[in-house]
Design an enzyme around this catalytic site. Structure first.
Site, PDB file in Angstrom:
ATOM      1  N   HIS A 152       0.986  -1.142  -0.120  1.00 26.97           N
ATOM      2  CA  HIS A 152      -0.058   0.028  -0.051  1.00 26.97           C
ATOM      3  C   HIS A 152       0.789   1.218   0.073  1.00 26.97           C
ATOM      4  O   HIS A 152       0.892   2.230  -0.902  1.00 26.97           O
ATOM      5  CB  HIS A 152      -0.957   0.088   1.253  1.00 26.97           C
ATOM      6  N   GLU A 153       1.892   1.409   0.975  1.00 29.68           N
ATOM      7  CA  GLU A 153       2.694   2.481   1.130  1.00 29.68           C
ATOM      8  C   GLU A 153       3.531   2.712  -0.157  1.00 29.68           C
ATOM      9  O   GLU A 153       3.867   3.744  -0.644  1.00 29.68           O
ATOM     10  CB  GLU A 153       3.496   2.513   2.377  1.00 29.68           C
TER      11      GLU A 153
HETATM   12 ZN    ZN Z   1      -2.892   5.088   1.895  1.00 26.90          ZN
END
Ligand code: ZN
Length: 682
Positions: free
Chosen positions: A469-470
């Site tokens: 995600h990051e």
């Molecule tokens: Zn996010």
């Protein structure tokens, strides 16, 4: 000058930056910014991109590049001295930002460029910079006649007071209730880790036994695990009546008046700026086009998810009845029996998956995935890299043609004095300067368990998802090809669209083909066994329908109270919530439930008429991923299309246009419903 923050550096000299450098560097830089801006605006009336906006970007970039390492260090190697220095700078920075937003000369400069013949000659990205700036100026009330402007400012101040009064009430009400117990039978079922915290809380008050409170982890542990039904009931009542006219602390810190006033003032504020209601005002800066679009989006999702949610609730009821002889499932029983059902159905713990996710191999696997997708080479650099901690690694990204596109710091492990959670933050933004292209640099920060002895750190599957995600945010920031500060990378991307690239990356963590690249047993190097993979995917969508409806209940409530308000007929918050629950909720809340009185996201945070964004972004990312499902999850052509139409464009164009360019159509909710198991796969 021996302040390292004021030397001209490319990568920040982290190890040399000390708390005593912080405030003086910011003071000096803010002074410089003000002087330069004043000279710039007073020197000429002949405004143009080159003579005005480019130099303003340079001024702001300089400030960003000095502030970025300070705020980063404050988050990852915090100390009392650093925090004080950091906090001392915050009001100064916010004052400067307000000054910029309220500067009539600056506004006129942008306006005169927009009205000039030169505007037509500017690139799409440059036009977007100017349009966004003018929009934000107008939304800050700068264009209003004096009287209205004064009222606008007064409302803003009042709203900020009401917002903090609201959150103070929530905080006070949360802290005022606690439950002290000494009888071990009373806490039966609650796991050791939660009991240890409760024991510590009791010890802090010099009490034996355990003390539970309304902080979310404590509340959740009791609701999920406490076998004692009366205890769950008591705690549920206390929690859902915080800051209201109901429950054990009824009438103390009641937020009702705050909420009514907030809604009234927000409506007036929106009216002053020419919007019909606050929801319209909120959408002025978002991807969604109008109220109608948001409401039908939410209603559509709710309608499609409801049948499954009803089935899921019935499953819990049946399970509680057959296995535990429970006659009627009450709200304080739901989480408890749901967890029992989940264990019964899937019997999968995160612990079982961990040996397959050694941190170094997962990181390398993630790089291999984006290499497959976008043809990117990611290499670690060791030489002359100054960092804030020995765990930190530094990487560069080169594209297929060997061009350097971005660089990033990866700080993977938890340690004392580092803020919890995971995030991507900007160190340097891409922009074109006199000396050429400024290469973007990102910070990727996680809080994984550090390695013990010779063994690598082993990640849970959730942590793998977090990392992806990051990194998705990071790629959005670093792969941009836009040359202007306010629309390059994640800048200028509306926040209902900014989670698209990040949630999009998460999809690879659920694909067999990708897991073969990511997951390797840390001792045997073996891939993830098929059986574990099957269990993992089956457990993924446990109660997906119920979770979906719960989020939709919040989002619809939020959007309705901000779009249906009228001064002659102020909204009855409770009545609206009841109505939303009647239509949407499957799990019925008792009439005394005052959830809205502690819904800080929308009454004290930035989510007013924006809570729908969570679902909106999920729809976008699931839908975009469906193109990979159709063409192959490592399809290079689709990868390159996503790269050029979404990642490289940053905030330089409207996200809807970019999405349509990538997909060939507007977003559809089908993929999200399918991924969540709400509709069946074709
Ligand atoms: Zn996010």
């Amino acid at each position: 000058m021996d302040n390292p923050l004021l030397q001209f550096y490319r990568l920040p000299p982290f190890s040399k930056i000390k708390p005593e450098h912080v405030e003086s560097a910011i003071d000096y830089t803010l002074d410089q910014c003000r002087i330069k801006l004043k000279n710039l605006l007073e020197g000429t009336k002949d405004y143009s991109w080159k003579s005005t906006i480019a130099p303003i970007d340079d001024i702001n970039d300089r400030l960003n590049r000095i502030w970025s390492p300070i705020s980063h260090l404050n988050a990852v190697v915090n100390s009392e001295e650093l925090r004080q220095a950091y906090n001392a700078c915050l009001p100064k920075l916010s004052e400067y930002t307000t000054e910029l937003g309220q500067n009539p000369k600056l506004f006129r400069a942008y306006k005169s460029i927009a009205d000039s013949d030169d505007y037509a000659k500017l690139s799409t990205a440059q036009k977007k910079v100017i349009d966004d700036a003018l929009r934000d100026f107008r939304l800050s009330g700068i264009d209003l006649p004096t009287e209205k402007q004064q009222r606008f400012k007064a409302i803003q101040q009042e709203l900020s007071k009401l917002g903090s009064s609201y959150s103070d009430n929530v905080l006070d009400a949360t802290q005022a209730w606690s439950k002290h117990v000494e009888d071990p039978a009373f806490v039966k079922g609650i796991p050791e880790s939660a009991l240890a915290v409760a024991k510590q809380t009791a010890e802090q008050k010099d009490l034996p036994g355990w003390m539970f409170n309304l902080e979310f982890p404590s509340y959740l542990a009791v609701m999920t695990y406490a076998d004692n039904r009366d205890f769950r009931h008591e705690m549920y009542d206390a929690y859902v009546t915080r800051a209201s006219d109901e429950g054990p602390l009824s009438g103390r810190w009641d937020n009702k008046e705050n909420m009514d006033e907030i809604l009234g003032l927000r409506h007036e504020l929106a009216n002053l700026l020419g919007f019909t209601n606050f929801a319209e005002f909120s959408l002025a800066t978002k991807m969604a086009s109008d109220n109608q679009q948001v409401m039908s989006f939410l209603n559509d999702l709710a309608q499609r998810s409801k049948p499954l949610a009803e089935k899921e609730l019935q499953e819990v009821k049946d399970f509680a009845k057959t296995s535990f002889q429970l006659d009627e499932l009450k709200p304080w029983d739901f989480t408890y029996y749901s967890d029992k059902l989940r264990q019964h159905q899937y019997a999968l713990s995160q612990e079982e998956l961990k040996p397959y996710y050694p941190e170094p191999k997962v990181v390398q696997g993630m790089f291999d995935v984006v290499n497959e997708l976008y043809g990117l080479q990611i290499n670690e650099l060791h030489k002359d890299i100054d960092t804030w901690h020995e765990d930190v690694r530094f990487f560069e990204i080169k594209d297929g043609s060997g061009e350097l596109r971005g660089q990033f710091y990866l700080d993977p492990f938890a340690r004392p004095n580092k803020r919890g959670g995971a995030w991507m933050d900007v160190c340097i933004s891409r922009q074109r300067t006199k000396n050429g292209i400024q290469i973007p640099v990102a910070y990727l920060t996680c809080n994984f368990t550090p390695p013990v002895g010779k063994d690598p750190s082993l990640l849970t599957h959730n942590e793998v998802i977090t990392l992806f995600h990051e990194f998705g945010h990071g790629l959005h920031h670093m792969l941009t090809k836009v040359d202007y500060l306010n629309v390059s990378g994640i800048s200028g991307v509306p926040w209902d669209a900014v989670e698209l690239p990040s949630q999009f990356m998460e999809n690879w963590c659920w694909e067999r083909e990708a897991l073969d690249v990511i997951a390797h047993h840390y001792q045997t190097n073996q891939g993830l066994p098929e059986e574990l993979f099957r269990k993992m995917t089956a457990a993924k969508n446990f109660q997906a329908g119920l979770q979906m409806l719960r989020q939709l209940e919040f989002a619809i409530f939020d959007f309705r109270i901000h779009s249906e308000y009228s001064p002659d007929n102020p909204i009855d918050i409770q009545k609206t919530l009841n109505d939303v629950r009647d239509k949407v909720a499957v799990l019925k809340a008792p009439p005394y439930n005052r959830f809205q009185n502690s819904f800080s996201h929308i009454f004290a945070g930035g989510y007013a008429a924006g809570y729908y964004s969570y679902k909106w972004a999920e729809v976008l990312s699931a839908d975009a991923f469906s193109k990979f499902e159709e063409t192959g999850i490592f399809n290079k052509k689709t990868g390159s299309e996503f790269l050029t139409t979404v990642l490289e464009q940053g905030g330089s164009r409207e996200p809807m246009d970019l999405f349509v360019e990538f997909m060939g159509r507007e977003p559809s909710i089908d993929a999200l419903l399918r991924h969540s198991g709400i509709t069946q796969t074709d």
